[in-house]
Write a protein that holds these residues in place. Structure first.
Motif, mmCIF file in Angstrom:
data_model
loop_
_atom_site.group_PDB
_atom_site.id
_atom_site.type_symbol
_atom_site.label_atom_id
_atom_site.label_comp_id
_atom_site.label_asym_id
_atom_site.label_seq_id
_atom_site.Cartn_x
_atom_site.Cartn_y
_atom_site.Cartn_z
ATOM 1 N N TYR A 33 2.798 38.581 105.951
ATOM 2 C CA TYR A 33 1.371 38.463 105.613
ATOM 3 C C TYR A 33 1.181 38.396 104.098
ATOM 4 O O TYR A 33 0.444 37.542 103.583
ATOM 5 N N GLN A 34 1.847 39.296 103.365
ATOM 6 C CA GLN A 34 1.740 39.312 101.912
ATOM 7 C C GLN A 34 2.318 38.047 101.280
ATOM 8 O O GLN A 34 1.749 37.494 100.336
ATOM 9 N N ILE A 35 3.435 37.582 101.813
ATOM 10 C CA ILE A 35 4.056 36.372 101.278
ATOM 11 C C ILE A 35 3.141 35.164 101.482
ATOM 12 O O ILE A 35 2.962 34.338 100.570
ATOM 13 N N PHE A 36 2.546 35.063 102.664
ATOM 14 C CA PHE A 36 1.677 33.920 102.940
ATOM 15 C C PHE A 36 0.427 33.951 102.064
ATOM 16 O O PHE A 36 -0.015 32.906 101.551
ATOM 17 N N MET A 37 -0.165 35.138 101.876
ATOM 18 C CA MET A 37 -1.324 35.252 101.003
ATOM 19 C C MET A 37 -0.974 34.855 99.571
ATOM 20 O O MET A 37 -1.755 34.191 98.888
ATOM 21 N N MET A 38 0.215 35.247 99.122
ATOM 22 C CA MET A 38 0.656 34.893 97.781
ATOM 23 C C MET A 38 0.841 33.375 97.648
ATOM 24 O O MET A 38 0.433 32.763 96.657
ATOM 25 N N ILE A 39 1.448 32.758 98.665
ATOM 26 C CA ILE A 39 1.673 31.316 98.622
ATOM 27 C C ILE A 39 0.354 30.559 98.582
ATOM 28 O O ILE A 39 0.220 29.543 97.878
ATOM 29 N N LEU A 40 -0.653 31.055 99.306
ATOM 30 C CA LEU A 40 -1.967 30.399 99.291
ATOM 31 C C LEU A 40 -2.562 30.388 97.885
ATOM 32 O O LEU A 40 -3.229 29.423 97.489
ATOM 33 N N LYS A 41 -2.327 31.445 97.115
ATOM 34 C CA LYS A 41 -2.837 31.500 95.744
ATOM 35 C C LYS A 41 -2.182 30.434 94.874
ATOM 36 O O LYS A 41 -2.848 29.772 94.072
ATOM 37 N N PHE A 42 -0.877 30.244 95.041
ATOM 38 C CA PHE A 42 -0.189 29.210 94.276
ATOM 39 C C PHE A 42 -0.541 27.811 94.801
ATOM 40 O O PHE A 42 -0.583 26.849 94.031
ATOM 41 N N ASP A 43 -0.784 27.702 96.096
ATOM 42 C CA ASP A 43 -1.262 26.430 96.653
ATOM 43 C C ASP A 43 -2.548 26.006 95.967
ATOM 44 O O ASP A 43 -2.722 24.836 95.597
ATOM 45 N N LEU A 44 -3.453 26.961 95.808
ATOM 46 C CA LEU A 44 -4.741 26.664 95.175
ATOM 47 C C LEU A 44 -4.547 26.094 93.780
ATOM 48 O O LEU A 44 -5.181 25.097 93.406
ATOM 49 N N PHE A 45 -3.668 26.710 93.003
ATOM 50 C CA PHE A 45 -3.463 26.254 91.627
ATOM 51 C C PHE A 45 -2.826 24.869 91.580
ATOM 52 O O PHE A 45 -3.311 23.971 90.871
ATOM 53 N N PHE A 46 -1.742 24.668 92.326
ATOM 54 C CA PHE A 46 -1.001 23.407 92.219
ATOM 55 C C PHE A 46 -1.719 22.256 92.920
ATOM 56 O O PHE A 46 -1.691 21.117 92.430
ATOM 57 N N PHE A 47 -2.367 22.507 94.049
ATOM 58 C CA PHE A 47 -3.108 21.438 94.720
ATOM 59 C C PHE A 47 -4.254 20.948 93.848
ATOM 60 O O PHE A 47 -4.412 19.747 93.619
ATOM 61 N N LEU A 48 -5.058 21.896 93.367
ATOM 62 C CA LEU A 48 -6.185 21.507 92.521
ATOM 63 C C LEU A 48 -5.713 21.048 91.146
ATOM 64 O O LEU A 48 -6.378 20.233 90.504
ATOM 65 N N GLY A 49 -4.548 21.555 90.695
ATOM 66 C CA GLY A 49 -3.994 21.084 89.424
ATOM 67 C C GLY A 49 -3.686 19.601 89.462
ATOM 68 O O GLY A 49 -4.015 18.860 88.519
ATOM 69 N N PHE A 50 -3.064 19.141 90.540
ATOM 70 C CA PHE A 50 -2.804 17.711 90.679
ATOM 71 C C PHE A 50 -4.104 16.938 90.801
ATOM 72 O O PHE A 50 -4.272 15.871 90.185
ATOM 73 N N SER A 51 -5.042 17.459 91.596
ATOM 74 C CA SER A 51 -6.308 16.755 91.820
ATOM 75 C C SER A 51 -7.067 16.542 90.517
ATOM 76 O O SER A 51 -7.569 15.449 90.248
ATOM 77 N N VAL A 52 -7.123 17.581 89.689
ATOM 78 C CA VAL A 52 -7.865 17.488 88.430
ATOM 79 C C VAL A 52 -7.169 16.532 87.473
ATOM 80 O O VAL A 52 -7.836 15.725 86.791
ATOM 81 N N GLN A 53 -5.837 16.580 87.388
ATOM 82 C CA GLN A 53 -5.116 15.685 86.481
ATOM 83 C C GLN A 53 -5.285 14.224 86.885
ATOM 84 O O GLN A 53 -5.502 13.353 86.031
ATOM 85 N N TYR A 54 -5.189 13.959 88.170
ATOM 86 C CA TYR A 54 -5.344 12.571 88.626
ATOM 87 C C TYR A 54 -6.784 12.103 88.435
ATOM 88 O O TYR A 54 -7.024 10.946 88.079
#
Length: 293
Positions: free
Chosen positions: A119-140
């Motif tokens: 549960y903790q690992i998945f919650m942590m991964i979601l936080k990094f998903d948010l940064f990298f997914f939106l990071g690519f979206s904003v750059q493009y």
């Protein structure tokens, strides 16, 4: 800048929750930021290459900006490296201080410990998903508006760039937010339908990222100055999806096994027993052991 703000938020979150897993992930994130600073320096030098015979309007507008700011790029690399070393040392000290506090809430039930860990690992991964997914979206998105939009207007292809802009906003920005919200809500409420939606959107997101990698590799001239940046983020995005899907499935299988009730009880008890006091200082009523109801 945004990456550092994101790091500070996650560090505060990890310290408050005494989450050693998130601290380890943050160390890896800092190492990635240091690597990204080298990539940024290399990409900037490629962008300002004097041998470029077909510069875009954006390059013409920038002029000698890279040569004037080259010292800042080198300074940034040095600061990032020093900061990463210091952060790694402090994270190690915090790791020793926290010990296995994250698992003390679960008691002696090894199966429940494993569920809580995932549960903790998945919650942590979601936080990094948010940064990298939106990071690519904003750059493009910035690439389309700053570099491609002026050229499209000049060449009379405004409708084409508008269509690409709408497609990107829907397939990248909206898709990413919907996917992560569905995963978070489904995990916190143990709603299987939301987790199924998350898994389906992950497949759609993976397809879109693969499509973008193909676009960049087949037309590198169009992505001059941003090819490495975008490829770097796309690579991380695809790796995160490959990690998120199996862990999400494991968390899905752990639904309705008593984990949420126990976490709610532990959180309520922790709120009354702990505070943001100096590390190692506990209130008197925090000495009681956690047990599974």
């Amino acid at each position: 800048m945004l990456a550092q703000v994101f790091t500070v938020v996650l560090v505060v979150d990890a310290i408050y929750l005494r989450n050693t897993i998130q601290l380890i992930a943050l160390v890896a994130f800092e190492l990635g930021l240091s690597a990204y600073s080298f990539i940024q320096f290399h990409q900037s030098s490629t962008l300002s290459n004097k041998g470029n015979t077909n510069p875009s309007l954006a390059l013409i507008y920038l002029g000698n900006a890279y040569q004037d700011s080259k010292w800042a790029e080198i300074t940034q690399i040095c600061v990032m490296l020093i900061g990463t070393i210091i952060f790694t040392f402090l994270a190690y000290k915090l790791y020793l201080e926290f010990g296995w506090h994250i698992y003390k809430k679960i008691g002696a039930d090894l199966a429940m410990r494993d569920r809580y860990k995932m549960y903790q690992i998945f919650m942590m991964i979601l936080k990094f998903d948010l940064f990298f997914f939106l990071g690519f979206s904003v750059q493009y998105l910035a690439l389309m508006i700053v570099a491609w939009w002026p050229e499209a207007i000049k060449e009379g292809n405004k409708s084409t760039i508008v269509r690409e802009l709408i497609e990107h906003i829907i397939l990248s920005c909206v898709l990413s937010i919907a996917m992560l919200f569905s995963a978070y809500y489904g995990l916190r409420r143990e709603k299987k339908i939301h987790m199924y939606v998350f898994l389906i959107l992950c497949l759609a997101g993976m397809g879109y990222y693969i499509y973008m990698v193909i676009q960049i590799s087949t037309d590198p001239q169009r992505f001059l100055g941003s090819k490495i940046f975008l490829t770097f983020f796309l690579g991380f995005d695809m790796v995160l999806i490959l990690v998120s899907v199996p862990i999400g499935i494991i968390c899905l299988q752990n639904f309705n096994l008593g984990l949420m009730n126990h976490i709610s009880h532990a959180t309520a008890s922790a709120s009354s027993a702990h505070s943001m006091a100096p590390l190692g200082v506990e209130k008197a009523n925090s000495s009681r052991r956690w047990s599974i109801e």
